[in-house]
Design a protein around this motif. Sequence first.
Motif, PDB file in Angstrom:
ATOM      1  N   ILE A   1       0.869  -1.197   0.030  1.00 19.80           N
ATOM      2  CA  ILE A   1      -0.693  -0.680  -0.079  1.00 19.80           C
ATOM      3  C   ILE A   1       0.469   1.485   0.354  1.00 19.80           C
ATOM      4  O   ILE A   1       0.790   2.226  -0.761  1.00 19.80           O
ATOM      5  CB  ILE A   1      -0.178   0.088   0.875  1.00 19.80           C
ATOM      6  N   ALA A   2       1.983   1.371   0.768  1.00 20.13           N
ATOM      7  CA  ALA A   2       2.696   1.811   1.361  1.00 20.13           C
ATOM      8  C   ALA A   2       3.619   2.833  -0.479  1.00 20.13           C
ATOM      9  O   ALA A   2       3.994   3.694  -1.042  1.00 20.13           O
ATOM     10  CB  ALA A   2       4.000   2.318   1.843  1.00 20.13           C
ATOM     11  N   PHE A   3       4.442   1.734  -1.255  1.00 16.60           N
ATOM     12  CA  PHE A   3       4.673   1.810  -2.395  1.00 16.60           C
ATOM     13  C   PHE A   3       4.438   2.186  -3.550  1.00 16.60           C
ATOM     14  O   PHE A   3       4.139   3.272  -4.443  1.00 16.60           O
ATOM     15  CB  PHE A   3       5.609   0.008  -2.787  1.00 16.60           C
ATOM     16  N   ALA A   4       2.674   1.665  -3.441  1.00 17.92           N
ATOM     17  CA  ALA A   4       1.747   2.274  -4.133  1.00 17.92           C
ATOM     18  C   ALA A   4       1.327   4.086  -4.215  1.00 17.92           C
ATOM     19  O   ALA A   4       1.351   4.473  -4.763  1.00 17.92           O
ATOM     20  CB  ALA A   4       0.082   1.609  -4.409  1.00 17.92           C
ATOM     21  N   ALA A   5       0.865   4.078  -2.899  1.00 15.93           N
ATOM     22  CA  ALA A   5       1.296   5.479  -3.099  1.00 15.93           C
ATOM     23  C   ALA A   5       2.088   6.512  -2.773  1.00 15.93           C
ATOM     24  O   ALA A   5       2.324   7.407  -3.814  1.00 15.93           O
ATOM     25  CB  ALA A   5       0.781   5.926  -0.978  1.00 15.93           C
ATOM     26  N   TYR A   6       3.250   5.806  -2.797  1.00 15.87           N
ATOM     27  CA  TYR A   6       4.803   5.972  -3.376  1.00 15.87           C
ATOM     28  C   TYR A   6       4.718   7.053  -4.175  1.00 15.87           C
ATOM     29  O   TYR A   6       5.400   7.729  -4.944  1.00 15.87           O
ATOM     30  CB  TYR A   6       5.893   5.530  -2.328  1.00 15.87           C
ATOM     31  N   ALA A   7       4.702   5.779  -5.741  1.00 13.98           N
ATOM     32  CA  ALA A   7       4.573   5.537  -6.519  1.00 13.98           C
ATOM     33  C   ALA A   7       3.556   6.966  -6.945  1.00 13.98           C
ATOM     34  O   ALA A   7       4.190   7.448  -8.093  1.00 13.98           O
ATOM     35  CB  ALA A   7       4.418   4.222  -7.150  1.00 13.98           C
ATOM     36  N   GLN A   8       2.383   7.116  -6.545  1.00 17.50           N
ATOM     37  CA  GLN A   8       1.373   8.006  -7.124  1.00 17.50           C
ATOM     38  C   GLN A   8       2.126   9.677  -6.651  1.00 17.50           C
ATOM     39  O   GLN A   8       1.319  10.191  -7.597  1.00 17.50           O
ATOM     40  CB  GLN A   8       0.311   7.944  -6.971  1.00 17.50           C
TER      41      GLN A   8
END
Length: 197
Positions: A186-193
């Motif tokens: 979840i954190a990785f996906a948010a970081y990418a966005q």
Amino acid sequence: MPSSNKCPMARRRNGAIFSAFAVLVVALLCAGVTAGVHHGLAGAFAASDLALDEAKGGAQRKLLFPDATSFESQSAPAVEGLNSVYKADTGAWVFDVTSAQGYHGDVELMVGINADGTVAGIQVVAEDETDGIGTNAFTEEYFGGFAGAPAAGELTVDEAGAGQTHVDAVSGATFTSRAVVDCLNIAFAAYAQMGGN
């Protein structure tokens, strides 16, 4: 012969009706005072709870990045499980995330990502996992295995598919390990966005 100069009301004071009425009046007064105090202080209680939550979160963010002097709340992208995003004055990021994949329900973690796009660390915010079993996935040893890893892609404790990276689960704490990995994803996906990696 009884005295006739007593007031008729005096005789009723000892009666059951007067006692029930007095109890009812006192109960209504107490309920009114309680409701008034609750209504009057509800905003203060909410503000106090918010300040306490922020202080707790601020302390956990500081544990992830002790060199940072401030953390600024960021507008969070729409990623399921993402609660909040903070950016440190050092350029590092903190993602407060929740996974519903724990053995006993939600697991909430703070995931720190360094300015260079690698995982800095993980802090437990809230969990209800079994002590000595599920909580074994919350150790520094397990969390430390993610430190320095790139905050990109998708991790899994299961057999890795295309575009996934397999990570080991803690023996006996597979559900909790899966929740930790889900929080990282979840954190990785948010970081990418947010423009990272």
